[in-house]
Design a protein around this motif. Structure first.
Motif, PDB file in Angstrom:
ATOM      1  N   GLN A  14      -1.328  -3.420   8.206  1.00 14.83           N
ATOM      2  CA  GLN A  14      -2.458  -4.348   8.162  1.00 14.83           C
ATOM      3  C   GLN A  14      -2.998  -4.485   6.745  1.00 14.83           C
ATOM      4  O   GLN A  14      -3.323  -5.581   6.302  1.00 14.83           O
ATOM      5  N   GLU A  15      -3.087  -3.377   6.024  1.00 12.36           N
ATOM      6  CA  GLU A  15      -3.556  -3.418   4.637  1.00 12.36           C
ATOM      7  C   GLU A  15      -2.624  -4.259   3.769  1.00 12.36           C
ATOM      8  O   GLU A  15      -3.065  -5.087   2.977  1.00 12.36           O
ATOM      9  N   THR A  56       0.856  -1.173   0.000  1.00  9.13           N
ATOM     10  CA  THR A  56       0.000   0.000   0.000  1.00  9.13           C
ATOM     11  C   THR A  56       0.894   1.224   0.000  1.00  9.13           C
ATOM     12  O   THR A  56       1.991   1.196   0.557  1.00  9.13           O
ATOM     13  N   ARG A  79       0.780   5.160   1.064  1.00  6.81           N
ATOM     14  CA  ARG A  79       0.002   6.097   1.875  1.00  6.81           C
ATOM     15  C   ARG A  79       0.695   7.453   1.924  1.00  6.81           C
ATOM     16  O   ARG A  79       1.920   7.539   1.965  1.00  6.81           O
ATOM     17  N   ASN A  89       0.340   1.503  11.399  1.00 11.76           N
ATOM     18  CA  ASN A  89      -0.374   0.277  11.763  1.00 11.76           C
ATOM     19  C   ASN A  89      -1.425  -0.077  10.713  1.00 11.76           C
ATOM     20  O   ASN A  89      -1.557  -1.237  10.317  1.00 11.76           O
ATOM     21  N   GLU A  90      -2.187   0.919  10.267  1.00  6.50           N
ATOM     22  CA  GLU A  90      -3.197   0.696   9.225  1.00  6.50           C
ATOM     23  C   GLU A  90      -2.537   0.227   7.927  1.00  6.50           C
ATOM     24  O   GLU A  90      -3.042  -0.680   7.261  1.00  6.50           O
ATOM     25  N   SER A  91      -1.423   0.829   7.577  1.00  2.00           N
ATOM     26  CA  SER A  91      -0.716   0.474   6.352  1.00  2.00           C
ATOM     27  C   SER A  91      -0.178  -0.951   6.405  1.00  2.00           C
ATOM     28  O   SER A  91      -0.306  -1.708   5.436  1.00  2.00           O
ATOM     29  N   GLU A 135      -0.610   5.321  14.122  1.00  2.00           N
ATOM     30  CA  GLU A 135      -1.869   4.771  13.604  1.00  2.00           C
ATOM     31  C   GLU A 135      -1.793   4.564  12.098  1.00  2.00           C
ATOM     32  O   GLU A 135      -2.231   3.532  11.579  1.00  2.00           O
ATOM     33  N   LEU A 136      -1.234   5.539  11.382  1.00  2.49           N
ATOM     34  CA  LEU A 136      -1.109   5.440   9.925  1.00  2.49           C
ATOM     35  C   LEU A 136      -0.263   4.230   9.542  1.00  2.49           C
ATOM     36  O   LEU A 136      -0.624   3.464   8.651  1.00  2.49           O
TER      37      LEU A 136
END
Length: 106
Positions: A59-60, A25, A27, A55-57, A52-53
């Motif tokens: 996981q994606e 991903t 971002r 962690n989200e990345s 947070e950014l």
């Protein structure tokens, strides 16, 4: 789907090696997060918006890698690694990659 950063899974036997799988991903930083990070940078401490950014990345990228492995018929991914790179100012890629395998209990 079992995911491991080691080459073997204790208690399981690898019966099929299906090949390399990956997920990524790209971002960009959020203006609001960037402003808050600038303020936090002056006083010190964790940059929670960036945490947070990331962690989200991650996981994606993992989800995309798992989806690719599932399409190949895998039920596990071994030797998983993460890599990051800057694409442009303010945007980064997170890459997750590993080896898709089919495992069975011993």
């Amino acid at each position: 789907m079992l995911i491991s950063n080691i080459e073997v899974l204790p208690g399981y036997t690898i019966t099929k090696h299906l090949g390399l799988v990956q997920g990524s991903t790209v971002r960009a930083k959020h203006l609001g997060r960037d402003m808050m990070a600038g303020l936090k940078n002056m006083v010190g401490g964790e940059l929670k918006g960036y945490t947070e950014l990331l962690n989200e990345s991650r996981q994606e990228a993992l989800d995309r890698m798992k989806k690719q492995a599932s399409k190949m018929g895998a039920n596990a991914i071994i030797n998983v690694r993460f890599s990051t790179s800057n694409i442009t100012s303010g945007a980064s890629e997170i890459l997750a990659y590993g080896t898709a395998v089919f495992i069975e209990s011993k």
